[in-house]
Design a protein around this motif. Sequence first.
Motif, PDB file in Angstrom:
ATOM      1  N   GLY A 163      -4.075 -11.127   5.716  1.00 24.13           N
ATOM      2  CA  GLY A 163      -3.841 -10.935   4.694  1.00 24.13           C
ATOM      3  C   GLY A 163      -3.380 -11.916   3.602  1.00 24.13           C
ATOM      4  O   GLY A 163      -2.822 -11.792   2.464  1.00 24.13           O
ATOM      5  N   LYS A 164      -3.619 -12.983   3.998  1.00 25.81           N
ATOM      6  CA  LYS A 164      -3.149 -14.575   3.229  1.00 25.81           C
ATOM      7  C   LYS A 164      -4.522 -15.135   3.064  1.00 25.81           C
ATOM      8  O   LYS A 164      -5.328 -15.528   3.782  1.00 25.81           O
ATOM      9  CB  LYS A 164      -2.222 -15.284   4.089  1.00 25.81           C
ATOM     10  CG  LYS A 164      -1.136 -14.544   4.706  1.00 25.81           C
ATOM     11  CD  LYS A 164       0.058 -14.235   3.825  1.00 25.81           C
ATOM     12  CE  LYS A 164       1.128 -13.622   4.323  1.00 25.81           C
ATOM     13  NZ  LYS A 164       1.983 -14.149   5.196  1.00 25.81           N
ATOM     14  N   LYS A 165      -4.533 -15.976   1.712  1.00 25.49           N
ATOM     15  CA  LYS A 165      -5.626 -16.912   1.495  1.00 25.49           C
ATOM     16  C   LYS A 165      -5.376 -18.040   2.327  1.00 25.49           C
ATOM     17  O   LYS A 165      -4.261 -18.560   2.350  1.00 25.49           O
ATOM     18  CB  LYS A 165      -5.483 -17.151   0.030  1.00 25.49           C
ATOM     19  CG  LYS A 165      -5.882 -15.958  -0.977  1.00 25.49           C
ATOM     20  CD  LYS A 165      -7.420 -15.225  -0.808  1.00 25.49           C
ATOM     21  CE  LYS A 165      -7.609 -14.382  -1.832  1.00 25.49           C
ATOM     22  NZ  LYS A 165      -8.835 -13.960  -1.531  1.00 25.49           N
ATOM     23  N   ILE A 166      -6.267 -18.524   2.895  1.00 30.74           N
ATOM     24  CA  ILE A 166      -6.361 -19.949   3.539  1.00 30.74           C
ATOM     25  C   ILE A 166      -7.438 -20.819   3.233  1.00 30.74           C
ATOM     26  O   ILE A 166      -8.429 -20.260   2.746  1.00 30.74           O
ATOM     27  CB  ILE A 166      -6.091 -19.573   5.228  1.00 30.74           C
ATOM     28  CG1 ILE A 166      -7.623 -18.882   5.647  1.00 30.74           C
ATOM     29  CG2 ILE A 166      -5.302 -18.868   5.760  1.00 30.74           C
ATOM     30  CD1 ILE A 166      -8.117 -18.943   6.782  1.00 30.74           C
ATOM     31  N   LEU A 167      -7.238 -21.934   3.545  1.00 35.03           N
ATOM     32  CA  LEU A 167      -8.250 -22.928   2.988  1.00 35.03           C
ATOM     33  C   LEU A 167      -8.399 -24.182   4.154  1.00 35.03           C
ATOM     34  O   LEU A 167      -7.558 -24.988   4.218  1.00 35.03           O
ATOM     35  CB  LEU A 167      -8.110 -23.752   1.681  1.00 35.03           C
ATOM     36  CG  LEU A 167      -8.971 -24.864   1.395  1.00 35.03           C
ATOM     37  CD1 LEU A 167     -10.377 -24.506   1.251  1.00 35.03           C
ATOM     38  CD2 LEU A 167      -8.438 -25.601   0.208  1.00 35.03           C
ATOM     39  N   PRO A 168      -9.407 -23.829   5.202  1.00 35.66           N
ATOM     40  CA  PRO A 168      -9.417 -24.778   6.390  1.00 35.66           C
ATOM     41  C   PRO A 168      -9.933 -26.077   6.055  1.00 35.66           C
ATOM     42  O   PRO A 168     -11.031 -25.968   5.041  1.00 35.66           O
ATOM     43  CB  PRO A 168     -10.293 -24.000   7.455  1.00 35.66           C
ATOM     44  CG  PRO A 168     -10.325 -22.454   6.937  1.00 35.66           C
ATOM     45  CD  PRO A 168     -10.144 -22.615   5.458  1.00 35.66           C
ATOM     46  N   PHE A 169      -9.468 -27.238   6.316  1.00 36.13           N
ATOM     47  CA  PHE A 169      -9.949 -28.689   6.286  1.00 36.13           C
ATOM     48  C   PHE A 169      -9.558 -29.439   7.259  1.00 36.13           C
ATOM     49  O   PHE A 169      -8.936 -29.204   8.214  1.00 36.13           O
ATOM     50  CB  PHE A 169      -9.390 -29.008   4.793  1.00 36.13           C
ATOM     51  CG  PHE A 169      -8.051 -29.289   4.987  1.00 36.13           C
ATOM     52  CD1 PHE A 169      -7.488 -30.621   5.202  1.00 36.13           C
ATOM     53  CD2 PHE A 169      -7.151 -28.354   4.617  1.00 36.13           C
ATOM     54  CE1 PHE A 169      -6.120 -31.092   4.966  1.00 36.13           C
ATOM     55  CE2 PHE A 169      -5.562 -28.706   4.565  1.00 36.13           C
ATOM     56  CZ  PHE A 169      -5.212 -30.042   4.985  1.00 36.13           C
ATOM     57  N   GLU A 170     -10.354 -30.610   7.185  1.00 39.88           N
ATOM     58  CA  GLU A 170     -10.025 -31.692   8.320  1.00 39.88           C
ATOM     59  C   GLU A 170      -9.964 -33.189   7.596  1.00 39.88           C
ATOM     60  O   GLU A 170     -10.324 -33.312   6.511  1.00 39.88           O
ATOM     61  CB  GLU A 170     -11.187 -31.716   9.224  1.00 39.88           C
ATOM     62  CG  GLU A 170     -12.401 -32.193   8.665  1.00 39.88           C
ATOM     63  CD  GLU A 170     -13.474 -31.714   9.890  1.00 39.88           C
ATOM     64  OE1 GLU A 170     -13.868 -32.668  10.500  1.00 39.88           O
ATOM     65  OE2 GLU A 170     -13.810 -30.616  10.488  1.00 39.88           O
TER      66      GLU A 170
END
Length: 319
Positions: A113-120
């Motif tokens: 239910g949460k907006k996420i933005l995976p990155f590295e």
Amino acid sequence: MQQLTGIHHVTAITSSAEKIYEFFNEILGMRLVKKTVNQDDIETYHLFFADDAGNAGTDMTFFDFKGASKGKHGTNEIARTSFRVPDDKAVSYFLDRFEQFNVKHEGIQEMFGKKILPFEDFDGQLYQIISDEHDNGVAPGTPWKNGPVPEAYGIYGLGPVFINVSQFTAFKAAFEKVYLFKETASEGKYHLFETGKGGNGASVIIVDDVESSSAYQGYGTIHHVAFRVPDEAVLNEWVERLQQFNLPNSGYIDRYFFKSLYARLSMPILFEIATDGPGFMGDEPYETLGEKLSLPPFLESKREEIEAQVRHIDTVRSH
């Protein structure tokens, strides 16, 4: 027994202290609140990036071990760190920012239910931005007031830490029994565990991963995660608790900036428990946090030796 109250800090390994300083300060907008050395290996920097004043629950820290080889992601590792931002608009802000700075990312997604933005980062270290828009758990810190990211969008705390395990059922049983986290939701192979007041700042996501080969540690991977307790009295209760379970542990250790306890619930995953204080404001003024090499009192007599062994990094921003 008082529960752990959340994530205290995450410590990882980098190939370059200079490059990680630039990445966290200039791109992520997290403040370097302490430039010190690994207390067990004084040739190695220990850099602490956090919120405006280095509040507990906000800091990501790095070692730059000399001669370290590149690590490998896989199962049986602490795999990814989350950074909390105030709302969904802030997640979108970082999407634009990552495009501007050519940061490798996977686009905005949703989990639990949460907006996420995976990155590295440049080492392949794994992170994600997570929105606090619908979060009602442990309170965050304060965004860096004089950083490059507007305060309305700034990172102000650590979110869920991802742990990949090959034997989920056994790990879950031990994690809940010893550390008192409770599973509150699941989505496929992702299992959400919470402690204390819960929410983004008090969560761990355990990934049931039987397909990947085993991870191994090196630069680009996480060294350990620390959980929070309010003070030394509660930490000592946890020392006794781990001893009651016959879990091999470090016992009480004074890290000067906080007090600590280390143990491995499962090889090679290392957990620390750390106190919220004293914090990072005791030996440097707010205006110049992180600008000088800070040493705990027991290392101060070795300052000349240490400064000769660690290369100089210019972290002065106050001018």
